[in-house]
Design a protein around this motif. Structure first.
Motif, short mmCIF file in Angstrom:
data_model
loop_
_atom_site.label_atom_id
_atom_site.label_comp_id
_atom_site.label_asym_id
_atom_site.label_seq_id
_atom_site.Cartn_x
_atom_site.Cartn_y
_atom_site.Cartn_z
N LEU A 169 7.02 -3.50 10.75
CA LEU A 169 7.06 -2.99 9.37
C LEU A 169 5.89 -2.02 9.12
CD1 LEU A 169 8.07 -6.12 7.27
CD2 LEU A 169 9.49 -4.23 7.97
N GLU A 200 10.91 -0.97 0.50
CA GLU A 200 9.89 -2.01 0.31
C GLU A 200 10.28 -3.08 -0.73
OE1 GLU A 200 6.16 -0.13 -0.32
OE2 GLU A 200 5.41 -0.78 1.60
N ILE A 250 12.94 -5.39 0.61
CA ILE A 250 12.44 -6.33 1.63
C ILE A 250 11.67 -7.47 0.96
CG2 ILE A 250 10.95 -6.58 3.66
CD1 ILE A 250 11.53 -3.65 4.28
N ILE A 251 10.84 -7.11 -0.03
CA ILE A 251 10.06 -8.14 -0.72
C ILE A 251 11.00 -9.12 -1.43
CG2 ILE A 251 8.41 -8.53 -2.61
CD1 ILE A 251 7.12 -5.84 -1.74
N LYS A 311 6.11 2.24 8.17
CA LYS A 311 5.45 2.72 6.95
C LYS A 311 5.85 1.92 5.69
CE LYS A 311 4.35 7.33 8.43
NZ LYS A 311 5.01 7.63 9.68
N THR A 312 5.98 0.60 5.85
CA THR A 312 6.17 -0.25 4.68
C THR A 312 5.09 -1.34 4.68
OG1 THR A 312 7.80 -1.48 6.00
CG2 THR A 312 8.68 0.03 4.39
N PRO A 313 3.84 -0.94 4.36
CA PRO A 313 2.72 -1.88 4.48
C PRO A 313 2.78 -3.06 3.51
CG PRO A 313 2.01 0.18 3.49
CD PRO A 313 3.41 0.40 3.94
N LEU A 314 3.27 -2.81 2.28
CA LEU A 314 3.34 -3.92 1.31
C LEU A 314 4.28 -5.02 1.81
CD1 LEU A 314 3.45 -2.20 -2.19
CD2 LEU A 314 1.71 -3.74 -1.32
N ALA A 315 5.44 -4.59 2.29
CA ALA A 315 6.42 -5.55 2.82
C ALA A 315 5.84 -6.25 4.05
CB ALA A 315 7.71 -4.83 3.18
#
Lengths: 106, 192
Positions: free
Chosen positions: B67, A65, A68-69, B71-75
């Protein structure tokens, strides 16, 4: 490991690089600057999907995550700066075609 | 004073979990990946750039859904708000601020359409076959043995990535300065 997980893993290994290839094709074939940036965006989407898939199949999606951000932030900055370049180039050369932009140093 | 979860909340949670399991099927992954590839092909073979920008926004929405499945909800939320929202707005503004293609350029584009429509699907199919051959021998998903990476979401985002955050701040500042310099209205521009 189930057959389904392996199948999905292979599917992501095929689809994400495919998006990258489509992006490269767009950058190579077109002469329009905006279309080139769109190709760059498509390439980034492929990398995003591959990063998320790597985290998911490792069982640690929360580690993918932040990467990616970070990539999305870099993507936006690159796009904004290139938008500025495009507007300036169009002001000077009155065309979006890279073939018409021969004297960038002027 | 009541502690614990009340029945209706628990019921809703169970319902949501069931819905999540229902959505998270192999078919959904296949469908979304196929849609992503098709959208990107359409974004490349377009005739008008504005259409390509809108198709790119649709592609961003599809990537968001992928996404969520991974299971990458924030991204996913970042992708939706930034890529599907902000980037599309920037693209449309740039297209609005710049001149559209001239008639000659559009004719040239149309001549090249055949090349694009025919060549791109061939390239996609050949590359898909090549990647399929490459993944043929893969019979396991590589998983790291160390448990050092087993930290919570919040810790991963805020505590384990200080250098990333610093890098992001520097990149954003570089972008801001770049835009300030590029959009600076110099006196000589109008004369030229």
């Amino acid at each position: 490991m189930s057959y389904e997980t392996l199948f999905l893993f292979k599917l992501y290994l095929i689809a994400a690089p495919l998006l990258f290839v489509i992006g490269i094709y767009a950058v190579i074939t077109t002469k329009n600057i905006i279309a080139m940036i769109i190709g760059l965006e498509i390439m980034t989407k492929g990398v995003t999907i591959l990063l998320a898939a790597a985290g998911y199949f490792n069982g640690r999606p929360h580690l993918a995550e932040p990467l990616i951000i970070t990539m999305i932030v870099v993507e936006v900055v690159v796009l904004t700066v290139s938008a500025g370049y495009i507007i300036n180039i169009t002001k000077k050369h009155n065309s979006l075609d890279v073939a018409h932009i021969k004297n960038l140093k002027d | 004073m009541e502690f614990g979860v009340n029945n209706s909340t628990l019921h809703t949670a169970v319902k949501l979990q069931t819905a999540g399991e229902y959505v998270d099927t192999t078919l959904m992954h296949i469908l979304l990946l196929a849609l992503a590839v098709i959208c990107s092909v359409f974004a490349v073979v377009r005739t008008r750039v504005i259409r390509a920008a809108i198709i790119l926004a649709v592609l961003s929405v599809i990537v968001t859904l992928i996404l969520f499945l991974l299971k990458t909800p924030l991204a996913a939320i970042f992708e939706l708000s930034v890529c599907a929202g902000l980037i599309t707005v920037i693209f449309i503004s740039v297209i609005g601020l710049t001149n559209p293609l001239t008639r000659e350029e559009r004719c040239e584009e149309r001549e090249n359409m055949f090349k694009k429509f025919v060549l791109l699907p061939i390239v996609v199919i050949v590359c898909a076959a090549a990647f399929y051959m490459l993944t043929w021998g893969v019979d396991f998903v590589p998983v790291p043995i160390t448990d050092a990476a087993d930290i919570t979401d919040k810790a991963a985002l805020w505590h384990g990535r200080q250098m990333d955050l610093l890098g992001q701040i520097i990149i954003i500042l570089a972008g801001v300065f770049g835009v300030v310099v590029l959009f600076k209205d110099t006196k000589g521009d109008d004369d030229k």
